[in-house]
Motif scaffolding. Structure first.
Motif, PDB file in Angstrom:
ATOM      1  N   THR A  47       0.868  -1.168   0.000  1.00  0.00           N
ATOM      2  CA  THR A  47       0.000   0.000   0.000  1.00  0.00           C
ATOM      3  C   THR A  47       0.907   1.221   0.000  1.00  0.00           C
ATOM      4  N   LEU A  48       0.819   2.023  -1.032  1.00  0.00           N
ATOM      5  CA  LEU A  48       1.704   3.167  -1.187  1.00  0.00           C
ATOM      6  C   LEU A  48       1.023   4.421  -0.656  1.00  0.00           C
ATOM      7  N   ILE A  49       1.702   5.133   0.251  1.00  0.00           N
ATOM      8  CA  ILE A  49       1.164   6.345   0.862  1.00  0.00           C
ATOM      9  C   ILE A  49       2.046   7.525   0.488  1.00  0.00           C
TER      10      ILE A  49
ATOM     11  N   GLY B 279      -2.425   3.956  -8.088  1.00  0.00           N
ATOM     12  CA  GLY B 279      -2.851   3.194  -6.923  1.00  0.00           C
ATOM     13  C   GLY B 279      -2.432   3.765  -5.588  1.00  0.00           C
ATOM     14  N   ALA B 280      -1.612   4.820  -5.607  1.00  0.00           N
ATOM     15  CA  ALA B 280      -1.149   5.406  -4.351  1.00  0.00           C
ATOM     16  C   ALA B 280      -2.299   6.095  -3.615  1.00  0.00           C
ATOM     17  N   LEU B 281      -2.166   6.171  -2.297  1.00  0.00           N
ATOM     18  CA  LEU B 281      -3.106   6.886  -1.449  1.00  0.00           C
ATOM     19  C   LEU B 281      -2.444   8.170  -0.960  1.00  0.00           C
TER      20      LEU B 281
ATOM     21  N   LEU C  63      -7.561   5.143   5.987  1.00  0.00           N
ATOM     22  CA  LEU C  63      -6.875   5.323   4.707  1.00  0.00           C
ATOM     23  C   LEU C  63      -6.559   4.008   4.027  1.00  0.00           C
ATOM     24  N   ALA C  64      -5.926   3.114   4.763  1.00  0.00           N
ATOM     25  CA  ALA C  64      -5.385   1.893   4.166  1.00  0.00           C
ATOM     26  C   ALA C  64      -6.172   0.639   4.513  1.00  0.00           C
TER      27      ALA C  64
ATOM     28  N   ARG D 131       2.362  -4.383   3.039  1.00  0.00           N
ATOM     29  CA  ARG D 131       3.404  -3.497   3.552  1.00  0.00           C
ATOM     30  C   ARG D 131       3.102  -2.059   3.151  1.00  0.00           C
ATOM     31  N   LEU D 132       3.317  -1.120   4.058  1.00  0.00           N
ATOM     32  CA  LEU D 132       3.100   0.286   3.765  1.00  0.00           C
ATOM     33  C   LEU D 132       4.394   0.887   3.228  1.00  0.00           C
ATOM     34  N   VAL D 133       4.322   1.473   2.032  1.00  0.00           N
ATOM     35  CA  VAL D 133       5.470   2.122   1.405  1.00  0.00           C
ATOM     36  C   VAL D 133       5.201   3.622   1.397  1.00  0.00           C
TER      37      VAL D 133
END
Length: 281
Positions: A170-172, A198-200, A226-227, A233-235
């Motif tokens: 999951t890209l933040i 796809g990023a948040l 948010l996620a 994994r949070l990136v």
């Protein structure tokens, strides 16, 4: 796992602790928020300084704000007098801006006993605690810290392209909503507008309450909303890898483990300047 923040009362009580290594990592240029300006230099007593953009950047890399190599980190850590027993505390003069970046570098290099002063210099000043106009003049005894980069603390665009296809991350993105959506130009020449598909978006000021972080409970709710509760994994990404560390640190405060988090070092300055990589607006 140690809580990553120290408070201003704790720091004041420990300011003369012989194991404390207090480091100002303020940057001259501030992006993404209105900079706090000072009419004269101000520091917390016993501070040393390290320049994130030179001393803790690999200047041989073409990447903006590239992580330092282990040998470079080791030289700087030893110069600052850091040993395995040292308590390393970072702060900056914007409240919460560049200190999390220094903290993540030290964590990635194996210096686990490192922390960030919650609220930094502005919080310290707001509480009318003592300040000085210069850095510590005492030359520290060279330390024995040896850095070794743990590669799973940072990633590159290849990692993201590989893992996003399988839904493994999951890209933040910590940039402003306007930059994220491509409605505002990027500050660096040659960098496209938009975001990684796809990023948040979680602009870094949203994890802060004034100069300090929001409570662990508030931050946990932010990340959950948010996620979601998936186990990917949070990136963390931003413009060049500085403010992404603010949201990354917020995730640690919220209760995420270090093994769940990774920094895209280079961030949008790397992705947006590579015409081969996809862009979303």
């Amino acid at each position: 796992m140690e809580f990553p923040l120290v408070t201003t009362p704790w720091l004041e009580a420990n300011i003369n602790n012989q194991q404390l290594v207090l480091i100002d990592v303020s940057m001259s240029k501030v992006v993404g928020k209105k900079a706090i300006e000072y009419d004269r230099p101000l520091f917390i007593p016993n501070s040393q300084h390290i320049d994130l953009e030179t001393s803790l950047c690999d200047l041989t890399s073409t990447q903006v704000h590239a992580f330092p190599v282990a040998e470079q980190f080791t030289r700087q850590a030893q110069r600052l007098g850091i040993d395995a027993e040292s308590i390393v505390v970072f702060y900056d003069n914007q409240g919460m801006y560049s200190a999390p970046r220094a903290w993540w570098i030290f964590q990635a290099m194996g210096c686990k006993n490192s922390f960030v002063l919650d609220g930094g210099l502005p919080q310290w000043l707001s509480e009318k605690r003592a300040v000085v106009s210069g850095l510590s003049v005492d030359e520290p005894v060279p330390g024995q810290m040896n850095g070794k980069l743990q590669s799973d603390f940072i990633c590159d665009s290849n990692y993201i392209m590989d893992k996003r296809a399988g839904g493994q991350l999951t890209l933040i993105d910590a940039r402003s909503k306007e930059r994220f959506l491509g409605l505002a130009p990027e500050p660096r020449a040659g960098v496209r507008s938009g975001h990684i598909p796809g990023a948040l978006n979680l602009p870094f000021p949203e994890v802060l309450n004034g100069h300090c972080f929001k409570s662990p409970e508030q931050l946990s709710e932010i990340f959950l909303n948010l996620a979601g509760s998936n186990n990917t994994r949070l990136v963390f990404s931003c413009g060049s890898g500085i403010t992404a560390c603010i949201t990354l640190l917020a995730a640690v405060v919220a209760g995420y483990s270090y093994s769940q988090l990774i920094l895209y070092d280079g961030s949008w300055s790397d992705w947006g300047s590579n015409s081969v990589l996809p862009v979303e607006r």
